[in-house]
Design a protein around this motif. Structure first.
Motif, PDB file in Angstrom:
ATOM      1  N   SER A  75      37.455  21.420  37.234  1.00 17.55           N
ATOM      2  CA  SER A  75      37.015  22.557  36.695  1.00 17.55           C
ATOM      3  C   SER A  75      38.134  23.604  35.985  1.00 17.55           C
ATOM      4  CB  SER A  75      36.143  23.318  37.757  1.00 17.55           C
ATOM      5  OG  SER A  75      34.838  22.880  37.910  1.00 17.55           O
ATOM      6  N   LYS A  76      39.133  23.520  36.999  1.00 18.26           N
ATOM      7  CA  LYS A  76      40.331  24.146  36.687  1.00 18.26           C
ATOM      8  C   LYS A  76      41.149  23.697  35.431  1.00 18.26           C
ATOM      9  CE  LYS A  76      42.970  26.171  39.815  1.00 18.26           C
ATOM     10  NZ  LYS A  76      43.742  26.254  41.129  1.00 18.26           N
ATOM     11  N   LEU A  77      40.951  22.254  35.412  1.00 18.26           N
ATOM     12  CA  LEU A  77      41.693  21.564  34.394  1.00 18.26           C
ATOM     13  C   LEU A  77      41.152  21.998  33.122  1.00 18.26           C
ATOM     14  CD1 LEU A  77      42.641  18.208  36.023  1.00 18.26           C
ATOM     15  CD2 LEU A  77      44.502  20.205  35.586  1.00 18.26           C
ATOM     16  N   ALA A  78      39.744  21.765  33.046  1.00 22.25           N
ATOM     17  CA  ALA A  78      39.058  22.161  31.947  1.00 22.25           C
ATOM     18  C   ALA A  78      39.155  23.609  31.332  1.00 22.25           C
ATOM     19  CB  ALA A  78      37.562  21.599  32.354  1.00 22.25           C
ATOM     20  N   GLU A  79      39.209  24.270  32.081  1.00 23.18           N
ATOM     21  CA  GLU A  79      39.112  25.892  31.881  1.00 23.18           C
ATOM     22  C   GLU A  79      40.532  26.004  31.402  1.00 23.18           C
ATOM     23  OE1 GLU A  79      39.272  30.163  34.099  1.00 23.18           O
ATOM     24  OE2 GLU A  79      38.522  28.426  35.056  1.00 23.18           O
ATOM     25  N   ALA A  80      41.645  25.386  31.898  1.00 25.08           N
ATOM     26  CA  ALA A  80      42.733  25.793  31.207  1.00 25.08           C
ATOM     27  C   ALA A  80      43.460  25.139  30.135  1.00 25.08           C
ATOM     28  CB  ALA A  80      43.985  25.301  32.429  1.00 25.08           C
ATOM     29  N   GLY A  81      42.498  23.963  29.702  1.00 26.25           N
ATOM     30  CA  GLY A  81      42.796  23.136  28.553  1.00 26.25           C
ATOM     31  C   GLY A  81      43.802  22.041  28.911  1.00 26.25           C
ATOM     32  N   ALA A  82      44.036  21.617  30.179  1.00 25.48           N
ATOM     33  CA  ALA A  82      44.796  20.422  30.409  1.00 25.48           C
ATOM     34  C   ALA A  82      44.299  19.320  30.366  1.00 25.48           C
ATOM     35  CB  ALA A  82      45.451  20.731  31.993  1.00 25.48           C
ATOM     36  N   ARG A  83      45.151  18.265  29.955  1.00 29.02           N
ATOM     37  CA  ARG A  83      44.595  16.979  29.912  1.00 29.02           C
ATOM     38  C   ARG A  83      44.577  16.223  30.975  1.00 29.02           C
ATOM     39  NH1 ARG A  83      47.782  12.406  26.123  1.00 29.02           N
ATOM     40  NH2 ARG A  83      46.218  10.585  26.605  1.00 29.02           N
TER      41      ARG A  83
ATOM     42  N   LEU B  98      50.126  23.531  40.428  1.00 27.87           N
ATOM     43  CA  LEU B  98      49.712  23.886  39.069  1.00 27.87           C
ATOM     44  C   LEU B  98      49.272  25.086  38.873  1.00 27.87           C
ATOM     45  CD1 LEU B  98      48.289  22.640  36.445  1.00 27.87           C
ATOM     46  CD2 LEU B  98      46.435  21.902  37.976  1.00 27.87           C
ATOM     47  N   SER B  99      48.363  25.647  40.053  1.00 27.53           N
ATOM     48  CA  SER B  99      47.953  26.859  39.848  1.00 27.53           C
ATOM     49  C   SER B  99      49.038  28.140  39.583  1.00 27.53           C
ATOM     50  CB  SER B  99      47.314  27.371  41.176  1.00 27.53           C
ATOM     51  OG  SER B  99      45.790  26.498  41.310  1.00 27.53           O
ATOM     52  N   GLY B 100      50.074  27.877  40.185  1.00 30.47           N
ATOM     53  CA  GLY B 100      51.144  28.854  39.898  1.00 30.47           C
ATOM     54  C   GLY B 100      51.767  28.655  38.577  1.00 30.47           C
ATOM     55  N   TRP B 101      51.794  27.632  38.009  1.00 29.89           N
ATOM     56  CA  TRP B 101      52.259  27.297  36.687  1.00 29.89           C
ATOM     57  C   TRP B 101      51.466  27.947  35.751  1.00 29.89           C
ATOM     58  CZ3 TRP B 101      52.829  21.392  37.529  1.00 29.89           C
ATOM     59  CH2 TRP B 101      53.927  21.278  38.357  1.00 29.89           C
ATOM     60  N   LEU B 102      50.225  27.938  35.802  1.00 26.46           N
ATOM     61  CA  LEU B 102      49.302  28.561  34.835  1.00 26.46           C
ATOM     62  C   LEU B 102      49.285  30.149  34.981  1.00 26.46           C
ATOM     63  CD1 LEU B 102      46.104  26.111  35.401  1.00 26.46           C
ATOM     64  CD2 LEU B 102      47.644  26.169  33.655  1.00 26.46           C
ATOM     65  N   LYS B 103      49.540  30.685  36.379  1.00 32.41           N
ATOM     66  CA  LYS B 103      49.580  31.977  36.427  1.00 32.41           C
ATOM     67  C   LYS B 103      50.662  32.529  35.794  1.00 32.41           C
ATOM     68  CE  LYS B 103      46.960  32.305  40.796  1.00 32.41           C
ATOM     69  NZ  LYS B 103      46.995  32.435  41.958  1.00 32.41           N
ATOM     70  N   LYS B 104      52.011  31.640  35.799  1.00 33.70           N
ATOM     71  CA  LYS B 104      53.306  32.277  35.304  1.00 33.70           C
ATOM     72  C   LYS B 104      53.520  31.857  33.886  1.00 33.70           C
ATOM     73  CE  LYS B 104      54.973  33.709  39.191  1.00 33.70           C
ATOM     74  NZ  LYS B 104      55.483  35.325  39.150  1.00 33.70           N
ATOM     75  N   GLY B 105      52.483  31.412  33.279  1.00 30.77           N
ATOM     76  CA  GLY B 105      52.231  31.426  31.546  1.00 30.77           C
ATOM     77  C   GLY B 105      52.664  29.598  31.202  1.00 30.77           C
ATOM     78  N   VAL B 106      52.492  28.799  31.797  1.00 32.17           N
ATOM     79  CA  VAL B 106      52.710  27.483  31.280  1.00 32.17           C
ATOM     80  C   VAL B 106      51.313  27.157  30.704  1.00 32.17           C
ATOM     81  CG1 VAL B 106      52.977  25.167  31.751  1.00 32.17           C
ATOM     82  CG2 VAL B 106      54.089  26.697  32.998  1.00 32.17           C
ATOM     83  N   SER B 107      51.410  26.946  29.501  1.00 34.24           N
ATOM     84  CA  SER B 107      50.077  26.546  28.696  1.00 34.24           C
ATOM     85  C   SER B 107      49.519  25.303  28.987  1.00 34.24           C
ATOM     86  CB  SER B 107      50.390  26.338  27.194  1.00 34.24           C
ATOM     87  OG  SER B 107      49.177  25.989  26.615  1.00 34.24           O
ATOM     88  N   GLY B 108      48.239  25.198  29.445  1.00 28.93           N
ATOM     89  CA  GLY B 108      47.401  24.341  29.970  1.00 28.93           C
ATOM     90  C   GLY B 108      47.453  23.099  29.183  1.00 28.93           C
ATOM     91  N   SER B 109      47.734  23.436  27.689  1.00 23.53           N
ATOM     92  CA  SER B 109      47.692  22.250  26.758  1.00 23.53           C
ATOM     93  C   SER B 109      48.913  21.352  26.798  1.00 23.53           C
ATOM     94  CB  SER B 109      47.514  22.967  25.339  1.00 23.53           C
ATOM     95  OG  SER B 109      48.617  23.756  25.021  1.00 23.53           O
ATOM     96  N   SER B 110      49.995  22.117  27.490  1.00 22.88           N
ATOM     97  CA  SER B 110      51.270  21.453  27.725  1.00 22.88           C
ATOM     98  C   SER B 110      51.477  20.434  29.028  1.00 22.88           C
ATOM     99  CB  SER B 110      52.295  22.207  27.693  1.00 22.88           C
ATOM    100  OG  SER B 110      52.417  23.318  28.371  1.00 22.88           O
ATOM    101  N   ILE B 111      49.901  20.666  29.852  1.00 24.38           N
ATOM    102  CA  ILE B 111      50.252  19.933  31.068  1.00 24.38           C
ATOM    103  C   ILE B 111      49.177  18.772  31.010  1.00 24.38           C
ATOM    104  CG2 ILE B 111      49.437  20.179  33.537  1.00 24.38           C
ATOM    105  CD1 ILE B 111      50.130  23.226  33.078  1.00 24.38           C
TER     106      ILE B 111
END
Length: 272
Positions: A48-56, A22-35
């Motif tokens: 906390s990481k999920l909330a910060e990224a806007g992931a569900r 998950l950390s790698g995906w976010l760093k490479k540009g996957v939008s948190g809202s699509s996870i």
């Protein structure tokens, strides 16, 4: 920007391996809202990481969701419990990716249906972006789908596709479990150094930094391992004396043969 189809990227299990991916995906540009992360008890740091990224985040599989890619990062022992609840997430376009050791594609399909499936075996250096992953895709996986999966997997290091599903058990034994062998090598070197007269903490620092440095040299050098070994070994010198023991008929190679065989057998047993 990574792309993985029309549905969300659903990650089931956000522990060490799932969290590293998950950390790698976010760093490479996957939008948190699509996870969408499905995990009943994520750590505070992961929450906390999920909330910060806007992931569900959901504690269990939500209703009315069809995954673009369904990424299974749960322990093999939990698959019997977890998989039945995930079937509603799988549609005709869904790609299922499993990193559970020993669990075959036929086993996964018995719970989720005849989907496009990939078995993958990453290793724990994925947590620092230096892992390697072996992967096998079934016949339902298209070239585009395979590329999408590879893009997700390679955020933590190179991806090696194998020709048969049975090869994944050997991959598990070599690279999946392999980091533990290297860590134990450090322990053994440090203990031998202590027995040779060094303070225990100094022996551990020397062993740890030596293995880490040798790994980095191997990573950066174009030479293969045998060449690098020869570069260190002067005829009649101290390294040669040690290698005469490690490379003896009863040395490291037969021991590793037995260890890898034991790990592969256990991976096969986990399929049952």
């Amino acid at each position: 920007m990574l792309s993985f189809g029309s549905g969300p990227l659903v990650l089931v299990g956000a522990g060490n391996m799932g969290g590293a991916m998950l950390s790698g995906w976010l760093k490479k540009g996957v939008s948190g809202s699509s996870i969408l992360v499905v995990d009943p008890r994520p750590s505070d740091a992961m929450s906390s990481k999920l909330a910060e990224a806007g992931a569900r985040h959901c504690e269990s599989a939500p209703e009315g969701v069809t995954a673009g890619i369904l990424f299974l990062a749960v322990k093999p022992q939990l698959m019997d419990t977890v998989l039945p609840s995930l079937k509603p997430l799988v549609g005709q376009e869904t790609i299922v990716v499993s990193v559970a050791a020993g669990k075959t594609l036929s086993y996964i399909q018995s719970h989720l249906g005849q989907a496009a499936c990939v078995r993958a075996m990453p290793n724990t250096p994925a947590m620092v972006g230096r892992g390697v992953t072996g992967a096998y895709a079934n016949e339902r996986v298209s070239a585009d789908q395979r590329q999408a999966v590879e893009e997700l997997l390679k955020v933590s290091g190179p991806v090696e596709w194998v020709p048969t599903e049975g090869d994944i058990d050997a991959v598990t034994a070599v690279s999946g479990s392999g980091p533990a062998y290297v860590f134990y090598l450090v322990e053994c070197m440090a203990e031998a150094g202590r027995k040779a007269g060094l303070q225990a903490d100094l022996a551990m620092r020397l062993a740890r930094e030596t293995v880490a440095g040798a790994g980095e040299l191997l990573y950066q050098s174009p030479d293969d391992a045998s060449k690098l070994r020869q570069n260190v070994t002067s005829p009649g010198g101290t390294t040669a004396a040690a290698l005469s023991v490690l490379m003896a008929q009863d040395g490291m190679q037969p021991l590793f043969d037995k260890a890898i065989a034991a790990a592969k057998t256990r991976a096969q047993e986990l399929a049952n």
